[in-house]
Design an enzyme around this catalytic site. Structure first.
Site, PDB file in Angstrom:
ATOM      1  CB  CYS A   2      -0.947   0.073   1.189  1.00 17.53           C
ATOM      2  SG  CYS A   2      -2.071  -1.302   1.285  1.00 17.53           S
ATOM      3  NE  ARG A  27       4.560   1.970   0.015  1.00 18.43           N
ATOM      4  CZ  ARG A  27       5.536   1.756   0.885  1.00 18.43           C
ATOM      5  NH1 ARG A  27       6.781   1.963   0.540  1.00 18.43           N
ATOM      6  NH2 ARG A  27       5.273   1.337   2.100  1.00 18.43           N
ATOM      7  CD1 TRP A  74       0.402  -6.354  -2.754  1.00 13.02           C
ATOM      8  CD2 TRP A  74       0.131  -6.816  -0.584  1.00 13.02           C
ATOM      9  NE1 TRP A  74       0.829  -7.641  -2.543  1.00 13.02           N
ATOM     10  CE2 TRP A  74       0.668  -7.952  -1.223  1.00 13.02           C
ATOM     11  CE3 TRP A  74      -0.142  -6.883   0.784  1.00 13.02           C
ATOM     12  CZ2 TRP A  74       0.957  -9.132  -0.545  1.00 13.02           C
ATOM     13  CZ3 TRP A  74       0.154  -8.065   1.461  1.00 13.02           C
ATOM     14  CH2 TRP A  74       0.693  -9.166   0.798  1.00 13.02           C
ATOM     15  CG  ASN A 100       1.376   0.852   4.280  1.00 14.60           C
ATOM     16  OD1 ASN A 100       1.181  -0.345   4.102  1.00 14.60           O
ATOM     17  ND2 ASN A 100       2.580   1.387   4.324  1.00 14.60           N
ATOM     18  N   GLY A 101      -0.982  -0.931   6.379  1.00 18.55           N
ATOM     19  CA  GLY A 101      -0.678  -1.720   7.574  1.00 18.55           C
ATOM     20  C   GLY A 101      -1.833  -2.654   7.881  1.00 18.55           C
ATOM     21  CD  GLU A 489      18.159 -12.203  -6.800  1.00 18.74           C
ATOM     22  OE1 GLU A 489      17.637 -12.704  -5.794  1.00 18.74           O
ATOM     23  OE2 GLU A 489      17.771 -11.131  -7.289  1.00 18.74           O
ATOM     24  CE  LYS A 493      14.833 -10.791  -8.950  1.00 18.86           C
ATOM     25  NZ  LYS A 493      15.382 -10.128  -7.811  1.00 18.86           N
ATOM     26  CD  GLU A 496      10.959 -11.244  -7.887  1.00 20.93           C
ATOM     27  OE1 GLU A 496      10.288 -10.922  -6.906  1.00 20.93           O
ATOM     28  OE2 GLU A 496      12.163 -10.976  -7.999  1.00 20.93           O
ATOM     29  CG  HIS A 512      22.061 -35.697  -3.141  1.00 17.48           C
ATOM     30  ND1 HIS A 512      22.491 -36.939  -2.747  1.00 17.48           N
ATOM     31  CD2 HIS A 512      23.185 -34.967  -3.347  1.00 17.48           C
ATOM     32  CE1 HIS A 512      23.811 -36.956  -2.699  1.00 17.48           C
ATOM     33  NE2 HIS A 512      24.260 -35.767  -3.067  1.00 17.48           N
ATOM     34  CE  LYS A 611      12.019  -2.291  -5.142  1.00 19.90           C
ATOM     35  NZ  LYS A 611      12.718  -3.464  -5.654  1.00 19.90           N
TER      36      LYS A 611
HETATM   37  C1  F6R Z   1      12.751  -9.904  -5.041  1.00 20.19           C
HETATM   38  C2  F6R Z   1      12.582  -8.871  -4.055  1.00 20.19           C
HETATM   39  C3  F6R Z   1      12.245  -9.270  -2.659  1.00 20.19           C
HETATM   40  C4  F6R Z   1      12.978  -8.352  -1.673  1.00 20.19           C
HETATM   41  C5  F6R Z   1      12.527  -8.647  -0.237  1.00 20.19           C
HETATM   42  C6  F6R Z   1      13.285  -7.805   0.779  1.00 20.19           C
HETATM   43  O1  F6R Z   1      13.081  -9.376  -6.280  1.00 20.19           O
HETATM   44  O2  F6R Z   1      12.691  -7.714  -4.348  1.00 20.19           O
HETATM   45  O3  F6R Z   1      12.531 -10.603  -2.418  1.00 20.19           O
HETATM   46  O4  F6R Z   1      14.346  -8.545  -1.808  1.00 20.19           O
HETATM   47  O5  F6R Z   1      11.159  -8.391  -0.118  1.00 20.19           O
HETATM   48  O6  F6R Z   1      13.125  -6.454   0.515  1.00 20.19           O
HETATM   49  P1  F6R Z   1      14.077  -5.371   1.156  1.00 20.19           P
HETATM   50  O7  F6R Z   1      15.434  -5.557   0.584  1.00 20.19           O
HETATM   51  O8  F6R Z   1      13.478  -4.060   0.804  1.00 20.19           O
HETATM   52  O9  F6R Z   1      14.084  -5.640   2.637  1.00 20.19           O
END
Ligand code: F6R
Length: 616
Positions: A2, A27, A74, A100-101, A489, A493, A496, A512, A611
């Site tokens: 949010c 967000r 969100w 937001n929360g 990673e 990527k 997601e 395994h 995000k």
């Molecule tokens: C993946 C991604 C998330 C963040 C995670 C932590 O691409 O962006 O996995 O890395 O939510 O976010 P921060 O770094 O803001 O604590």
């Protein structure tokens, strides 16, 4: 999780709020809404879907007021519907609120308010709060030296359990706004005759660079004349106005198709910014300004603990490898969400690090508070100046990569790897690493931006490869040592942003279990750089080929792969071990990006994600 914006000033509030919401859309993008005060009435527009839908809806209303609030959602409580979109209005029509929360005790508040005759139009937790404010306002006796509006918000929040960043309008106070926070971020922009409250700086940077970061438990009351900040217990707070260093253009997409693409290509510059001013004059070690811990104290640390979530957790794993490899000091890595509840024992001489791009991730913040409660010093590796984590840490290292807007983290990740590599060097040089090895290491780090540029030049070829794999439904990512977390990673990527099921494994673990997945339909991205275990990596690739699996090999220039082993090869330049994880990340970022684009996915706003994860 949010995004919220509020405006008090002389301009058309709706236009400024909608502009801010576009910047905050990363967000959350389930729905969006705006409320504007005009001639003592609340004008309201809400729409499911993206902010663009709201823009069209708001245009029909032709809002004229100069005080307003807006929200991009969100969803937590209640489905994605127009009714559940914020702002929510109290059943007496006097208050509008964005949130937001999570209000954890909303159910008991709601039952109480129902018994008092308040009614509810949505399934959200937020509506309980806006009605609670209306209830307290009703009860409050007006006092000449006190704002009844502010007081009713303050009193209501005393009954709330959970987290909130809120902004509230009241029809009795046509050019005023009250905002408050607990665990959800809020920043106040102090402009020329105007004030903007927002979840983060990107929403207000086009109007002012002067900002006040609100702290947990603070409320701000904004009027056209100015603003006052008080605490939950009614103490006055003297605001500190900070100057934001980045500019509005930094949060623009420029000529790129997506923020993610822009941020991938920004990485050489981002790495330069992360390193700037952080090497010693003799060029043999790293130096950090804000650790707030002396080299002598640092030398006495026996163990390091690192916590983060998602991509930041992967950065912790690479850092663990580098510190243990070069400094020979043990490192523990935990998911922040697990650490905070696991009650894990830590050695007395442990230094605790949290890693977070946003500095607002609630799990990382929780882990940090838990470590502090246990008496540990906590340092933060963080990209957001003024964020909750930055403010609560005992010290830390800013990444300095500018705003990261694409939901999938890219430049923040490689910058965290750079900070980790520099930290490994710093610790190693206090212990067994020689001056000359330090010089070699520093030069290697300095070469990283150019090496990354060289990989980025291969983008057209990686795009071609990506198009051939765009239709698969599963993919494996395998790597060893410091490239195992890079494999994780890569898998994250891809899943997601393209919704392809992907898993990362240490390459030798394949036999395994995951080898059962190998088939012509499940390709593997395999990190096989030239190294002392190169032959073992080649053997693992052979095992995949023997089972008719397709393999995209990421290897170093000059590596001798047997003919026909790889279906596709992406070469990265030979480089120092400390830089390898950074350089090896670029192809998997590009591959995931181009696959997602080829599948027609909304790369910057993947489904179900947001995000900054400010709820548990
Ligand atoms: C993946 C991604 C998330 C963040 C995670 C932590 O691409 O962006 O996995 O890395 O939510 O976010 P921060 O770094 O803001 O604590």
């Amino acid at each position: 999780m949010c995004g919220i914006v509020g405006y008090v000033g002389k301009q058309n509030a709706s236009a400024i709020i909608l502009e801010g919401l576009k910047r905050l859309e990363y967000r959350g993008y389930d729905s969006a809404g705006v409320a504007v005060l005009d001639k003592g009435e609340i004008g309201l527009a809400k729409k499911t879907g993206r902010v663009d839908n709201l823009v069209k809806e708001a245009a029909r209303h032709k809002f004229k007021g100069t005080t307003g609030i807006g929200h991009t959602r969100w969803a937590t409580h209640g489905g994605v519907t127009d009714a559940n979109a914020h702002p929510h209005v109290s059943s007496d029509g006097r208050f509008a609120l964005i949130h937001n929360g999570v209000i954890e005790n909303y159910d008991s508040i709601k039952k109480f308010l129902l018994s008092k005759g308040y009614t509810f139009a949505s399934e959200t937790d937020t509506e309980a709060l806006v009605n609670l404010i209306a209830y307290h306002y009703q009860k409050e006796t007006p006092q000449p030296d006190k704002s009844r509006f502010l007081e009713s918000v303050r009193r209501s929040l005393m009954h709330v359990e959970g987290t909130y960043g809120i902004a509230v309008l009241c029809t009795d106070c046509p050019s005023e706004l009250v905002s408050a926070r607990k665990a959800s971020p809020l920043v106040l922009g102090v402009g020329d005759g105007e004030f903007i409250i927002a979840s983060d700086v990107s929403a207000l940077i086009s109007r002012t660079q002067n900002v006040v970061y609100l702290k947990d438990g603070e409320l701000v009351h904004i009027t056209p004349k100015g603003f006052t900040i008080i605490t939950q217990t009614e103490e006055d707070v003297s605001p500190i106005v900070n100057q934001v260093t980045w500019k509005a253009e930094d949060a623009d997409m420029g000529t790129f198709a997506h923020f993610m693409e822009k941020e991938i290509f920004e990485q050489p510059a981002a790495l330069e910014n992360t390193m700037r001013g952080r090497f010693s004059a003799d060029g043999s070690t790293a130096q950090f300004g804000g650790l707030n811990i002396t080299p002598v104290e640092f030398r006495q640390i026996d163990r390091f603990a690192f916590c983060g979530c998602g991509t930041a957790w992967h950065a912790c794993l690479v850092t663990e490898h580098l510190i243990e490899r070069f400094a020979r000091v043990p490192v523990e890595v935990d998911y922040a969400s697990e650490f905070r509840y696991r009650n894990s024992p830590l050695d007395r001489n442990t230094l605790f690090f949290v890693v977070s791009q946003s500095g607002e991730t609630i799990d990382t913040l929780g882990a940090m508070r838990e470590a502090k409660r246990k008496g540990y010093k906590v340092l933060a590796i963080n990209n957001s100046v003024g964020s909750s984590i930055a403010r609560e840490a005992d010290g830390g290292i800013y990444q300095h990569v500018g705003p990261e807007i694409g939901v999938a983290s890219t430049k923040a990740f490689t910058s965290q790897l750079m900070v980790g590599a520099m930290m490994a060097l710093y610790i190693a040089r206090m212990r067994d690493m020689s001056y000359s090895d330090g010089i070699i290491y520093v030069n290697a780090l300095k070469s990283a931006p150019d090496l990354v540029r060289r990989v980025l030049q291969q983008a057209p070829r990686i795009k071609e490869i990506a198009q051939r794999y765009a239709k698969v439904s599963d993919m494996l990512f395998l790597g060893r040592l410091s490239l195992f977390p890079v494999a994780l990673e890569g898998a994250l990527k891809l899943k997601e942003i393209s919704y392809i099921h992907a898993e990362g494994y240490p390459a030798a673990e394949m036999k395994h279990g995951p080898i059962a997945l190998i088939s012509p339909e499940c390709p593997t991205v395999f990190f096989a750089p030239n190294s002392e275990i190169f032959n073992k990596l080649v053997s693992s690739i052979q095992e995949i080929k023997a089972r008719h699996g397709k393999v995209i090999v990421i290897t170093t220039e000059g590596a001798q792969l047997p003919d026909g082993l790889a279906d596709d090869i992406i070469y990265i330049p030979e480089c120092h071990e400390a830089v390898l994880p950074i350089v090896a990340t670029i192809p998997v970022q590009l591959l995931s990006y181009y696959i997602a684009v080829a599948r027609g996915c909304d790369v910057d706003k993947p489904r179900n994600l947001a995000k900054s994860v400010t709820v548990e």
